[in-house]
Design a protein around this motif. Sequence first.
Motif, PDB file in Angstrom:
ATOM      1  N   PHE A   1       0.857  -1.180   0.000  1.00  0.00           N
ATOM      2  CA  PHE A   1       0.000   0.000   0.000  1.00  0.00           C
ATOM      3  C   PHE A   1       0.896   1.234   0.000  1.00  0.00           C
ATOM      4  O   PHE A   1       1.500   1.583   1.016  1.00  0.00           O
ATOM      5  N   ASP A   2       1.016   1.859  -1.158  1.00  0.00           N
ATOM      6  CA  ASP A   2       1.905   3.008  -1.318  1.00  0.00           C
ATOM      7  C   ASP A   2       1.533   4.131  -0.356  1.00  0.00           C
ATOM      8  O   ASP A   2       0.356   4.495  -0.231  1.00  0.00           O
ATOM      9  N   GLY A   3       2.530   4.653   0.313  1.00  0.00           N
ATOM     10  CA  GLY A   3       2.318   5.784   1.194  1.00  0.00           C
ATOM     11  C   GLY A   3       1.884   5.435   2.590  1.00  0.00           C
ATOM     12  O   GLY A   3       1.780   6.317   3.453  1.00  0.00           O
ATOM     13  N   VAL A   4       1.591   4.168   2.855  1.00  0.00           N
ATOM     14  CA  VAL A   4       1.177   3.735   4.190  1.00  0.00           C
ATOM     15  C   VAL A   4       2.400   3.235   4.946  1.00  0.00           C
ATOM     16  O   VAL A   4       3.160   2.409   4.441  1.00  0.00           O
ATOM     17  N   ARG A   5       2.616   3.763   6.140  1.00  0.00           N
ATOM     18  CA  ARG A   5       3.779   3.378   6.933  1.00  0.00           C
ATOM     19  C   ARG A   5       3.390   3.264   8.401  1.00  0.00           C
ATOM     20  O   ARG A   5       2.343   3.783   8.828  1.00  0.00           O
ATOM     21  N   PRO A   6       4.238   2.616   9.224  1.00  0.00           N
ATOM     22  CA  PRO A   6       3.961   2.543  10.660  1.00  0.00           C
ATOM     23  C   PRO A   6       4.124   3.908  11.335  1.00  0.00           C
ATOM     24  O   PRO A   6       4.898   4.759  10.887  1.00  0.00           O
ATOM     25  N   PHE A   7       3.394   4.108  12.392  1.00  0.00           N
ATOM     26  CA  PHE A   7       3.436   5.319  13.213  1.00  0.00           C
ATOM     27  C   PHE A   7       4.799   5.471  13.873  1.00  0.00           C
ATOM     28  O   PHE A   7       5.393   4.511  14.337  1.00  0.00           O
ATOM     29  N   ASP A   8       5.301   6.702  13.926  1.00  0.00           N
ATOM     30  CA  ASP A   8       6.548   7.031  14.616  1.00  0.00           C
ATOM     31  C   ASP A   8       6.200   8.000  15.746  1.00  0.00           C
ATOM     32  O   ASP A   8       5.845   9.155  15.494  1.00  0.00           O
ATOM     33  N   TYR A   9       6.304   7.533  16.976  1.00  0.00           N
ATOM     34  CA  TYR A   9       5.851   8.339  18.117  1.00  0.00           C
ATOM     35  C   TYR A   9       6.547   9.692  18.169  1.00  0.00           C
ATOM     36  O   TYR A   9       5.902  10.724  18.400  1.00  0.00           O
ATOM     37  N   ALA A  10       7.843   9.715  17.958  1.00  0.00           N
ATOM     38  CA  ALA A  10       8.613  10.951  18.116  1.00  0.00           C
ATOM     39  C   ALA A  10       8.165  12.044  17.154  1.00  0.00           C
ATOM     40  O   ALA A  10       8.108  13.221  17.514  1.00  0.00           O
ATOM     41  N   THR A  11       7.831  11.663  15.934  1.00  0.00           N
ATOM     42  CA  THR A  11       7.484  12.674  14.927  1.00  0.00           C
ATOM     43  C   THR A  11       5.987  12.777  14.649  1.00  0.00           C
ATOM     44  O   THR A  11       5.525  13.798  14.122  1.00  0.00           O
TER      45      THR A  11
ATOM     46  N   GLY B   1      -4.024  10.640   7.478  1.00  0.00           N
ATOM     47  CA  GLY B   1      -4.923   9.605   7.970  1.00  0.00           C
ATOM     48  C   GLY B   1      -4.182   8.576   8.790  1.00  0.00           C
ATOM     49  O   GLY B   1      -2.950   8.507   8.769  1.00  0.00           O
ATOM     50  N   PHE B   2      -4.953   7.802   9.555  1.00  0.00           N
ATOM     51  CA  PHE B   2      -4.347   6.686  10.287  1.00  0.00           C
ATOM     52  C   PHE B   2      -5.377   5.594  10.516  1.00  0.00           C
ATOM     53  O   PHE B   2      -6.583   5.855  10.565  1.00  0.00           O
ATOM     54  N   HIS B   3      -4.880   4.379  10.619  1.00  0.00           N
ATOM     55  CA  HIS B   3      -5.693   3.211  10.965  1.00  0.00           C
ATOM     56  C   HIS B   3      -4.985   2.502  12.101  1.00  0.00           C
ATOM     57  O   HIS B   3      -3.916   1.928  11.917  1.00  0.00           O
ATOM     58  N   TRP B   4      -5.607   2.561  13.264  1.00  0.00           N
ATOM     59  CA  TRP B   4      -5.063   1.903  14.450  1.00  0.00           C
ATOM     60  C   TRP B   4      -5.791   0.580  14.604  1.00  0.00           C
ATOM     61  O   TRP B   4      -6.990   0.536  14.844  1.00  0.00           O
ATOM     62  N   THR B   5      -5.069  -0.507  14.446  1.00  0.00           N
ATOM     63  CA  THR B   5      -5.656  -1.831  14.583  1.00  0.00           C
ATOM     64  C   THR B   5      -5.380  -2.383  15.978  1.00  0.00           C
ATOM     65  O   THR B   5      -4.468  -1.949  16.674  1.00  0.00           O
ATOM     66  N   LYS B   6      -6.190  -3.344  16.355  1.00  0.00           N
ATOM     67  CA  LYS B   6      -6.041  -3.978  17.672  1.00  0.00           C
ATOM     68  C   LYS B   6      -6.261  -5.474  17.515  1.00  0.00           C
ATOM     69  O   LYS B   6      -7.181  -5.895  16.803  1.00  0.00           O
ATOM     70  N   ARG B   7      -5.415  -6.256  18.171  1.00  0.00           N
ATOM     71  CA  ARG B   7      -5.583  -7.709  18.149  1.00  0.00           C
ATOM     72  C   ARG B   7      -5.877  -8.171  19.565  1.00  0.00           C
ATOM     73  O   ARG B   7      -5.087  -7.946  20.485  1.00  0.00           O
ATOM     74  N   HIS B   8      -7.031  -8.792  19.752  1.00  0.00           N
ATOM     75  CA  HIS B   8      -7.467  -9.232  21.072  1.00  0.00           C
ATOM     76  C   HIS B   8      -6.774 -10.538  21.460  1.00  0.00           C
ATOM     77  O   HIS B   8      -6.272 -11.271  20.594  1.00  0.00           O
TER      78      HIS B   8
ATOM     79  N   ILE C   1      -9.344   2.497  15.521  1.00  0.00           N
ATOM     80  CA  ILE C   1      -9.674   3.858  15.085  1.00  0.00           C
ATOM     81  C   ILE C   1      -9.259   3.993  13.619  1.00  0.00           C
ATOM     82  O   ILE C   1      -8.124   3.658  13.264  1.00  0.00           O
ATOM     83  N   LEU C   2     -10.150   4.488  12.812  1.00  0.00           N
ATOM     84  CA  LEU C   2      -9.850   4.791  11.416  1.00  0.00           C
ATOM     85  C   LEU C   2     -10.243   6.245  11.182  1.00  0.00           C
ATOM     86  O   LEU C   2     -11.404   6.625  11.400  1.00  0.00           O
ATOM     87  N   ALA C   3      -9.288   7.063  10.772  1.00  0.00           N
ATOM     88  CA  ALA C   3      -9.565   8.497  10.617  1.00  0.00           C
ATOM     89  C   ALA C   3      -8.823   9.063   9.423  1.00  0.00           C
ATOM     90  O   ALA C   3      -7.680   8.684   9.155  1.00  0.00           O
ATOM     91  N   THR C   4      -9.471   9.978   8.724  1.00  0.00           N
ATOM     92  CA  THR C   4      -8.816  10.733   7.660  1.00  0.00           C
ATOM     93  C   THR C   4      -9.007  12.218   7.933  1.00  0.00           C
ATOM     94  O   THR C   4     -10.060  12.653   8.409  1.00  0.00           O
ATOM     95  N   HIS C   5      -7.992  12.995   7.629  1.00  0.00           N
ATOM     96  CA  HIS C   5      -8.070  14.437   7.822  1.00  0.00           C
ATOM     97  C   HIS C   5      -9.108  15.012   6.854  1.00  0.00           C
ATOM     98  O   HIS C   5      -9.247  14.522   5.731  1.00  0.00           O
TER      99      HIS C   5
ATOM    100  N   LEU D   1      -6.541   2.895   3.757  1.00  0.00           N
ATOM    101  CA  LEU D   1      -6.087   2.640   5.125  1.00  0.00           C
ATOM    102  C   LEU D   1      -6.816   1.447   5.731  1.00  0.00           C
ATOM    103  O   LEU D   1      -6.212   0.642   6.448  1.00  0.00           O
ATOM    104  N   LEU D   2      -8.111   1.327   5.441  1.00  0.00           N
ATOM    105  CA  LEU D   2      -8.867   0.188   5.951  1.00  0.00           C
ATOM    106  C   LEU D   2      -8.286  -1.111   5.406  1.00  0.00           C
ATOM    107  O   LEU D   2      -8.036  -2.066   6.158  1.00  0.00           O
ATOM    108  N   ALA D   3      -8.029  -1.158   4.102  1.00  0.00           N
ATOM    109  CA  ALA D   3      -7.479  -2.367   3.484  1.00  0.00           C
ATOM    110  C   ALA D   3      -6.099  -2.697   4.040  1.00  0.00           C
ATOM    111  O   ALA D   3      -5.780  -3.866   4.294  1.00  0.00           O
TER     112      ALA D   3
END
Length: 278
Positions: A130-140, A192-199, A208-212, A224-226
Amino acid sequence: MLVSDDINRIRHLVTVVAEADGEQPLNEDAMLALSGDGAEVSHYLFEQDGELAGYAQGNTKHGTAQLLVHPGHRRHGLGSSLLSDIGDLAVWAFGDLPAAQGFAAAHGLVERRRLLVMERPLDPPSRAAFDGVRPFDYATDAEQLLALNAAAFDWHPEQRHFSRADLDARMAEPWFDPAGLLVTADADGLTGFHWTKRHPDGRGEVYILATHPRAQGTGLGRTLLAAGLEHLAATGSTSVHLYVEASNGRAVELYERTGFAVVHRDVLYGPTPHQEQR
């Protein structure tokens, strides 16, 4: 602020009620608030016959409350007493069980919001990129993510208040996976971001799925959902669920087009506007 013994007793009561009703009586936010010290949260404990018979939690920031009564102490007015303690706050009925519907009707409470739980099976991982999708970086990314969240959910009673403390608390939870928080950006910052959770049982969640607002209508939400569903499948989840406001027709339509179906409903009951003005 609750002491550790009270927290343990409330957690035990939650387990007893969940086993009896087949529903979790407190949501994640309320469970985290047990050990917090926020001024907006109030706790009401009711003891009877030497045990914790009932508990209610009010959150003035959200304008909502949650309450539960031990199965062995029901139908004796305890729920009504706890409802009186929380004042005019609306009360969540998780699962909207018949007993909760009857309780609401008996106290003149009406439906104020409806939260849908939607679910679908996950396809095997496809190793798609998925072009342009990367993991979150807390610092930035942390401050930008909070700003994006506030802009995307400026209409939402709870989510719009999501703070740095809320972010840090959830990242400290055992379920948090840095690789499962995916973001996109343009020259002006996060889009945008997609925060996934594994139970623990392996089920996946669209947490959480959000787009600006500046990126809405571009198909970014679908991308992001995909990407998030692919991540959950790759980590071993075979099904995924999510929570969405029934009134958010645009999001519900997106999820339905992606194969999700409604499997559960939570309802927020509260006084009518006329009652609140008294």
